[in-house]
Scaffold this active site. Structure first.
Site, PDB file in Angstrom:
ATOM      1  N   HIS A 144       2.873 -32.866 108.055  1.00  0.00           N
ATOM      2  CA  HIS A 144       1.862 -34.000 107.919  1.00  0.00           C
ATOM      3  C   HIS A 144       0.812 -33.885 108.651  1.00  0.00           C
ATOM      4  O   HIS A 144      -0.502 -34.075 108.475  1.00  0.00           O
ATOM      5  CB  HIS A 144       2.874 -35.070 107.638  1.00  0.00           C
ATOM      6  CG  HIS A 144       2.166 -36.405 107.342  1.00  0.00           C
ATOM      7  ND1 HIS A 144       1.849 -36.952 106.221  1.00  0.00           N
ATOM      8  CD2 HIS A 144       1.430 -37.350 108.407  1.00  0.00           C
ATOM      9  CE1 HIS A 144       1.213 -38.053 106.672  1.00  0.00           C
ATOM     10  NE2 HIS A 144       0.709 -38.174 107.688  1.00  0.00           N
ATOM     11  N   GLU A 145       1.309 -33.881 110.016  1.00  0.00           N
ATOM     12  CA  GLU A 145       0.425 -34.049 111.229  1.00  0.00           C
ATOM     13  C   GLU A 145      -0.505 -32.937 111.251  1.00  0.00           C
ATOM     14  O   GLU A 145      -1.806 -33.132 111.541  1.00  0.00           O
ATOM     15  CB  GLU A 145       1.028 -34.314 112.556  1.00  0.00           C
ATOM     16  CG  GLU A 145       2.230 -35.638 112.537  1.00  0.00           C
ATOM     17  CD  GLU A 145       1.672 -36.870 111.941  1.00  0.00           C
ATOM     18  OE1 GLU A 145       0.069 -36.950 112.409  1.00  0.00           O
ATOM     19  OE2 GLU A 145       1.925 -37.678 111.485  1.00  0.00           O
ATOM     20  N   HIS A 148      -3.294 -33.508 108.999  1.00  0.00           N
ATOM     21  CA  HIS A 148      -4.376 -34.574 109.257  1.00  0.00           C
ATOM     22  C   HIS A 148      -5.313 -33.648 110.095  1.00  0.00           C
ATOM     23  O   HIS A 148      -6.501 -33.894 109.967  1.00  0.00           O
ATOM     24  CB  HIS A 148      -3.467 -35.578 110.423  1.00  0.00           C
ATOM     25  CG  HIS A 148      -3.032 -36.608 109.725  1.00  0.00           C
ATOM     26  ND1 HIS A 148      -3.775 -37.401 108.655  1.00  0.00           N
ATOM     27  CD2 HIS A 148      -2.137 -37.581 109.854  1.00  0.00           C
ATOM     28  CE1 HIS A 148      -3.250 -38.494 108.240  1.00  0.00           C
ATOM     29  NE2 HIS A 148      -1.943 -38.466 108.825  1.00  0.00           N
ATOM     30  N   GLU A 221      -3.669 -40.421 104.136  1.00  0.00           N
ATOM     31  CA  GLU A 221      -2.298 -40.408 104.282  1.00  0.00           C
ATOM     32  C   GLU A 221      -1.685 -39.799 103.089  1.00  0.00           C
ATOM     33  O   GLU A 221      -0.900 -38.756 103.248  1.00  0.00           O
ATOM     34  CB  GLU A 221      -1.676 -41.950 104.387  1.00  0.00           C
ATOM     35  CG  GLU A 221      -1.652 -42.270 105.953  1.00  0.00           C
ATOM     36  CD  GLU A 221      -1.178 -41.571 106.922  1.00  0.00           C
ATOM     37  OE1 GLU A 221      -0.133 -40.833 106.889  1.00  0.00           O
ATOM     38  OE2 GLU A 221      -1.984 -41.340 107.930  1.00  0.00           O
TER      39      GLU A 221
END
Length: 303
Positions: A144-145, A148, A221
């Protein structure tokens, strides 16, 4: 807490000093005076974009010091070796440079990514995450990071914030002049009331600008969740989001990086408009329905 306040004040002081030098020294060299036509737009753009981009350029430095994050330069144990190797593998899959990997001390399950360059970013996880998540769940959070970073979210947010800041500064002063002129019967030049009107308008328009920024943050997100699922697996990402429910709403990250953490606050009604993260139930439902596309992530845009 005092350290975070000091860093916040120091950053804003540096921004003000730099912009003051630009307005009073650099711009006059090119014949630009803020009192001339178009000066308001120059003033607004300098402050609107200047603060956002200086904060972006300092984001890694600020994040490390405000959270006390320990960057892993030489893995000291199996956990650290696994973190570094996992981020390295995911960064290669996403087509970005290897981020710095760090651990910061915090009780809640959380992680964040920051940095002005997608090839020179920082990915950090909390000690609470390492204690309370399985390796599969932690892998999904790291994905997830990394997503980003691959999506360029930090730069995009800085650009959006710069545009919104500029809009607020210009609109508040234009509308303030109109209102002040109406109240004064068309008097030349701003009166004392003008400054009070502008202050109120700055706050009102700033509130609406924050709502727009937070709406965009919530969309980020959803995309990062899809990116995490692409890199680690859909079920692992769903499992990680389910695990986050254990401490939903808990977030000790400083304000400048809180929007880039994986865990968000809880809000309903009007308060929801100011949340940087969607409710976990909505994120899980969206992820179950999402189409995963590894090539789009590699290009830095998760569909």
């Amino acid at each position: 807490m005092m350290k975070r306040v000091f860093l916040f004040l120091a950053t804003n002081l540096a921004v003000l000093v730099l912009l003051s030098i630009i307005m009073n020294v650099v711009l006059p060299l090119f014949g630009i005076q803020l009192g001339q036509q178009g000066g308001l737009l120059v003033f607004a753009a300098l402050f609107g974009f200047g603060g956002s981009f200086i904060s972006l350029m300092m984001s890694k430095w600020m994040a490390k010091r405000s959270t006390g994050a320990h960057v892993i330069t030489q893995p000291a144990n199996e956990t650290e070796r696994w973190l570094v190797s996992t981020v390295q593998r995911q960064a290669q899959a996403a087509g970005i440079g290897m981020p710095e990997v760090a651990i910061y001390d915090a009780p809640e399950i959380n992680a964040f990514a920051t940095g002005a360059n997608r090839n020179n970013a920082l990915v950090a996880v909390s000690t609470g995450l390492l204690r309370n998540m399985s390796q599969d769940e932690a892998e999904a959070v790291l994905g997830h990071e990394v997503a980003h970073v691959a999506n360029g979210d930090m730069v995009t947010m800085a650009l959006l914030q710069g545009v919104l800041n500029t809009f607020v500064i210009v609109l508040a002063r234009v509308v303030g002049r109109v209102i002040d002129g109406y109240l004064s019967g068309g008097r030349e030049g701003p009166g004392i009331a003008y400054f009070g009107i502008v202050l109120v308008l700055d706050m009102v328009f700033g509130l609406f600008a924050s709502m727009i920024a937070m709406w965009f943050s919530r969309q980020r997100e959803f995309r990062a969740d899809v990116g995490g699922a692409t890199l680690a697996g859909r079920q692992k990402m769903i499992g990680a989001l389910e695990r986050l429910k254990l401490n939903q709403g808990a977030n000790t990250l400083p304000k400048q990086v809180a929007a880039f953490g994986i865990s968000g606050a809880i809000g309903h009604g009007l308060k929801r408009l100011m949340l940087s993260h969607p409710p976990l139930e909505e994120r899980i439902d969206a992820l179950r329905r999402a189409q995963l596309d590894g090539e789009s992530l590699r290009e830095g845009v998760v569909a």
